[in-house]
Each structure stands twice: as structure tokens, then as C-alpha cells.
Write an enzyme that holds these catalytic residues in place. Structure first.
Site, PDB file in Angstrom:
ATOM      1  N   LEU A   1      -2.047 -12.387  -5.782  1.00 53.25           N
ATOM      2  CA  LEU A   1      -0.813 -12.635  -6.541  1.00 53.25           C
ATOM      3  C   LEU A   1      -0.873 -11.995  -7.929  1.00 53.25           C
ATOM      4  O   LEU A   1      -0.124 -12.359  -8.825  1.00 53.25           O
ATOM      5  CB  LEU A   1      -0.552 -14.143  -6.652  1.00 53.25           C
ATOM      6  CG  LEU A   1      -0.369 -14.869  -5.313  1.00 53.25           C
ATOM      7  CD1 LEU A   1      -0.172 -16.374  -5.535  1.00 53.25           C
ATOM      8  CD2 LEU A   1       0.813 -14.302  -4.524  1.00 53.25           C
ATOM      9  N   SER A   2      -1.782 -11.046  -8.101  1.00 52.32           N
ATOM     10  CA  SER A   2      -1.851 -10.246  -9.337  1.00 52.32           C
ATOM     11  C   SER A   2      -2.266 -11.025 -10.565  1.00 52.32           C
ATOM     12  O   SER A   2      -1.680 -10.868 -11.649  1.00 52.32           O
ATOM     13  CB  SER A   2      -0.517  -9.563  -9.633  1.00 52.32           C
ATOM     14  OG  SER A   2      -0.276  -8.597  -8.711  1.00 52.32           O
ATOM     15  N   SER A   3      -3.287 -11.842 -10.423  1.00 55.99           N
ATOM     16  CA  SER A   3      -3.790 -12.534 -11.616  1.00 55.99           C
ATOM     17  C   SER A   3      -4.334 -11.517 -12.624  1.00 55.99           C
ATOM     18  O   SER A   3      -4.207 -11.709 -13.837  1.00 55.99           O
ATOM     19  CB  SER A   3      -4.867 -13.551 -11.231  1.00 55.99           C
ATOM     20  OG  SER A   3      -5.900 -12.930 -10.506  1.00 55.99           O
ATOM     21  N   SER A   4      -4.905 -10.414 -12.143  1.00 54.46           N
ATOM     22  CA  SER A   4      -5.449  -9.405 -13.069  1.00 54.46           C
ATOM     23  C   SER A   4      -4.336  -8.747 -13.870  1.00 54.46           C
ATOM     24  O   SER A   4      -4.433  -8.604 -15.091  1.00 54.46           O
ATOM     25  CB  SER A   4      -6.197  -8.305 -12.310  1.00 54.46           C
ATOM     26  OG  SER A   4      -7.094  -8.852 -11.411  1.00 54.46           O
TER      27      SER A   4
ATOM     28  N   HIS B   1       0.834  -1.221   0.000  1.00 55.44           N
ATOM     29  CA  HIS B   1       0.000   0.000   0.000  1.00 55.44           C
ATOM     30  C   HIS B   1       0.863   1.264   0.000  1.00 55.44           C
ATOM     31  O   HIS B   1       0.457   2.299   0.515  1.00 55.44           O
ATOM     32  CB  HIS B   1      -0.993  -0.002   1.161  1.00 55.44           C
ATOM     33  CG  HIS B   1      -2.128  -0.966   0.949  1.00 55.44           C
ATOM     34  ND1 HIS B   1      -3.352  -0.583   0.461  1.00 55.44           N
ATOM     35  CD2 HIS B   1      -2.192  -2.308   1.115  1.00 55.44           C
ATOM     36  CE1 HIS B   1      -4.143  -1.652   0.365  1.00 55.44           C
ATOM     37  NE2 HIS B   1      -3.459  -2.717   0.756  1.00 55.44           N
ATOM     38  N   THR B   2       2.043   1.140  -0.553  1.00 56.54           N
ATOM     39  CA  THR B   2       2.915   2.306  -0.712  1.00 56.54           C
ATOM     40  C   THR B   2       2.860   2.837  -2.141  1.00 56.54           C
ATOM     41  O   THR B   2       3.189   3.990  -2.380  1.00 56.54           O
ATOM     42  CB  THR B   2       4.373   1.931  -0.378  1.00 56.54           C
ATOM     43  OG1 THR B   2       4.664   0.688  -1.012  1.00 56.54           O
ATOM     44  CG2 THR B   2       4.583   1.796   1.114  1.00 56.54           C
TER      45      THR B   2
ATOM     46  N   ASP C   1       1.679  -3.826  -9.469  1.00 58.64           N
ATOM     47  CA  ASP C   1       1.471  -5.162 -10.032  1.00 58.64           C
ATOM     48  C   ASP C   1       1.781  -5.201 -11.528  1.00 58.64           C
ATOM     49  O   ASP C   1       2.432  -6.133 -12.018  1.00 58.64           O
ATOM     50  CB  ASP C   1       0.021  -5.614  -9.784  1.00 58.64           C
ATOM     51  CG  ASP C   1      -0.301  -5.645  -8.299  1.00 58.64           C
ATOM     52  OD1 ASP C   1       0.635  -5.536  -7.488  1.00 58.64           O
ATOM     53  OD2 ASP C   1      -1.491  -5.768  -7.963  1.00 58.64           O
TER      54      ASP C   1
HETATM   55  C1  GAF Z   1      -2.972  -4.491  -4.883  1.00 57.89           C
HETATM   56  C2  GAF Z   1      -2.883  -3.309  -5.835  1.00 57.89           C
HETATM   57  F1  GAF Z   1      -3.271  -3.677  -7.093  1.00 57.89           F
HETATM   58  C3  GAF Z   1      -1.478  -2.725  -5.863  1.00 57.89           C
HETATM   59  O1  GAF Z   1      -1.453  -1.569  -6.660  1.00 57.89           O
HETATM   60  C4  GAF Z   1      -0.982  -2.415  -4.449  1.00 57.89           C
HETATM   61  O2  GAF Z   1      -1.565  -1.250  -3.949  1.00 57.89           O
HETATM   62  C5  GAF Z   1      -1.221  -3.608  -3.517  1.00 57.89           C
HETATM   63  O3  GAF Z   1      -2.554  -4.076  -3.584  1.00 57.89           O
HETATM   64  C6  GAF Z   1      -0.900  -3.273  -2.091  1.00 57.89           C
HETATM   65  O4  GAF Z   1       0.455  -3.025  -1.940  1.00 57.89           O
HETATM   66  O5  GAF Z   1      -2.194  -5.550  -5.342  1.00 57.89           O
END
Ligand code: GAF
Length: 361
Positions: free
Chosen positions: A107-110, A21-22, A154
């Protein structure tokens, strides 16, 4: 660039070593790409139409952007839309999507889907889109078309990561540095524990955290919380905003401290920073859930050097830094602790720093 008629492209999921969340606070992050990835097999069509098949479900969605696209195919439509918005002549295409990035696990599937589709369309169209511009395009696709107010971590990780490295990204300047992360060379491993607790970015909590950070920056008179220091917090009188801001300020410092240790090859010593990051997410940012807290505590008790939740929060995955030879024992301890608490069994695997988006054939 020369356009190609067809091909196969891949883009990975990511895990974030530290810096949560940075990104939307103009701060620092340190993700690395996972071996799990989304693979897009694509061929160019001679008409402005996109046909997308999920090999997981067999479902095909066809669109020409005259109507809004919803559901999973919205991530594909979003990329077509954003490229057009940026003035590119996007070719129609038939796309088939396969993925082993677990969905809803943080894990950022999107981002993997967006970045794989972006790579495919760029090459099919012979579009001149420098790689460093791609994360911003994919982020805008998700923000403006899908409606998720994510930061840029991501999409940057999925595009720019290199095998054997973590990506140090300054989310303000977008400057990057590849930080060597030779876990195996030091006898270490990163154990990922998927808590299987549901994780949803769209449920309002993520947006609420982002809004609180922006409000705090505004009250402090700084462009973003990246510019605030702990002493500034005495100028805020809202206790909630103080805690949210404290997480961001201390988390940025932890990223920089982690990088300093990694540069000196002192990998084991980043453990306490990871654990402090988790405590900050639990107590100040309030984005953890009992399953991930349990995973962290049990991993530490079983000998991990450090452990923390990764991703947006409210479920998802924990990463634990462990001696490679202890990884199985730590995984078993967490699985047993979950059973004792009546949680769904977690999934566990080792994370190897892997390459970012690229063409496979
Ligand atoms: C999600 C968001 F998509 C990222 O941009 C990031 O803010 C993350 O949460 C938290 O660090 O993955």
C-alpha cells in the site's frame, strides 16, 4: 516561497484500481490515495543535520549524510540526498514520523514516507519545487539511494491524488487526469483485503520482472512495452518473455477500458477488468501467491463484481469491488476461507479515495 519554522505534513498510502507493473513500462496506471497516511511533524534546525524519530518504535536516527543511512531512516535520508542533488538548499530538521499505512502490504508505505518528508523539507526550506516535479524526485530517492527499482506510480499517487478521484497517469508523458470515483454515490465500496502474506520489493523478483520487460522491449525494437501490441509477440521466441509482455500489453488496455467505463459512470462494469487483471498477474506475470488468489476467488464467489491484487506482488493486498451493503459478508467469507486453509487471518477495511500530500498545520 517563504520558509516556515515548523509544521505538520501528511502523505497517504495508495491502492491501485488497475494497471500493475505498467509504470516502468511507460504505461498507464489508475491509483487512488487511501485515508491511511504518514504524518511528519517537523521543525527547522540551524545546522545541516537531520534527526528522525519514529513514534511507532521510539527510535531516533540522526544523520548528516557524511555516511550512508540504512534501515527505515534511509527513506528520509534519500529525500534529503535527492533534494540536494537537484540543487536545493535543504535545511537541517528535526522530524517525528507517525503512520497508519500498513508496512509490507503493498500500500506504498515507503512512498507515503518519502512524500511526507519531501513536503515538510520543501516548506521548511521555502524550496520552490512544483508539485508535479515531486513524484520524480521521490522516485529517484528510492531508486538511487534506497536501491529499490520502483516505477513512478506510488510517489505520483501519494503526491497528486485528490479526494473522491482516481489518478489516471500516463507514466511516459507524466500527464495526469483526475477521474471521479464516486463509489458511495452508486452504493458501491472497495473492500481491501490485506492477505498478511509477506510482500517485499527488494527480494529480487520485482527487479527480475522489470528486467524481463526491458529485455522484451529491446528484442522487439521498441522504447518500452507501452509501444508493443499483441501481434508483436509472435516475434519473440522466449515463452517467458512472451507471457511477461502479454501481461503488460493487456494490462495497459484494461486501464484504458476501465477509464472509458468510469467516464460513463458504469462503475460496476469495471469488475471483470479487475478480475482479468488478476488472472494476468497470476498466470502471465506470476506475481501472486496462494493467499491473494484465495482472497480474489472467495470475494468473487461471495458476490464481488471484480477483485485483484494491488501493488508489486508476492503477497500484500487484494481490492474487491462490492455493493456497499455486501462488504461485510464478502469480508467474512474471505476470513472464513483463510481459516479453512490455515492462512493467517486477513485484515479488511474499506478504501475511500482520499487527498494526496498536504500540510496539516
Ligand atoms: C510497486 C512499485 F513501487 C510501483 O512502482 C509499481 O511498479 C507497482 O509495484 C506495481 O504496479 O508498488
Amino acid at each position: 516561497m517563504t520558509a516556515v519554522d515548523q509544521g505538520v505534513w501528511a502523505a497517504p498510502g495508495r491502492i491501485n484500481l488497475i494497471g500493475e507493473h505498467t509504470d516502468y513500462n511507460d504505461g498507464f496506471v489508475l491509483p487512488f490515495a487511501l485515508p491511511q497516511r504518514t504524518v511528519v511533524t517537523a521543525e527547522r534546525l540551524d545546522r545541516p543535520e537531520w534527526s528522525v524519530t519514529s513514534t511507532l518504535t521510539g527510535e531516533t536516527v540522526t544523520f548528516d549524510l557524511s555516511e550512508p543511512v540504512t534501515g527505515w531512516a534511509a527513506y528520509v535520508a534519500a529525500v534529503v540526498w535527492v533534494l540536494r542533488e537537484a540543487g536545493h538548499d535543504v535545511p537541517g530538521a528535526r522530524l517525528s514520523i507517525d503512520s497508519d499505512v500498513p508496512g509490507g502490504a503493498g500500500l506504498s508505505s515507503s512512498a507515503a514516507l518519502e512524500c511526507a518528508v519531501l513536503s515538510a523539507l520543501a516548506d521548511l526550506g521555502g524550496l520552490d519545487i512544483p508539485v508535479e516535479q515531486r513524484p520524480s524526485l521521490a522516485q529517484r530517492a528510492e531508486n538511487a539511494y534506497v536501491g529499490v527499482p520502483c516505477g513512478i506510480m506510488d510517489q505520483s499517487a501519494s503526491t497528486l491524488c485528490r479526494e473522491g478521484h482516481a489518478l489516471f497517469l500516463d507514466c511516459r508523458s507524466l500527464a495526469t487526469e483526475q477521474i471521479p470515483l464516486d463509489l458511495a454515490g452508486q452504493g458501491l465500496a472497495i473492500l481491501v483485503i490485506d492477505s498478511r502474506a509477506p510482500h517485499q520489493l527488494v527480494d529480487g523478483e520485482y527487479a527480475a520482472r522489470r528486467a524481463a520487460c526491458e529485455r522484451a522491449a529491446e528484442l522487439l525494437g521498441v522504447p518500452a512495452l507501452r509501444d508493443a501490441v499483441l501481434d508483436d509477440l509472435s516475434r519473440l521466441d522466449d515463452e517467458l518473455l512472451i507471457r511477461r509482455s502479454r501481461h503488460v500489453i493487456t494490462e495497459n488496455a484494461r486501464v484504458l477500458d476501465t477509464i472509458a467505463l468510469l467516464r460513463e459512470g458504469r462503475l460496476r462494469e469495471i469488475g471483470p477488468l479487475m478480475t482479468a487483471s488478476h488472472a494476468s498477474m497470476r498466470d502471465d506475470f506470476e506475481i501472486t501467491v496462494p493467499e491473494v488468489d484465495e482472497a480474489v476467488e472467495t470475494a468473487l464467489a461471495a458476490g464481488a463484481y471484480g477483485a485483484r491484487m494491488t501493488g508489486g506482488g508476492f503477497g500484500g493486498c487484494v481490492l474487491a469491488l462490492v455493493e456497499a451493503e455486501k462488504a461485510a459478508t464478502v469480508a467474512e467469507a474471505v476470513t472464513a476461507a483463510f481459516a479453512a486453509r490455515g492462512f493467517h487471518p486477513p485484515a479488511t477495511f474499506l478504501a475511500l479515495p482520499s487527498p494526496g500530500a498536504h500540510r496539516l498545520s
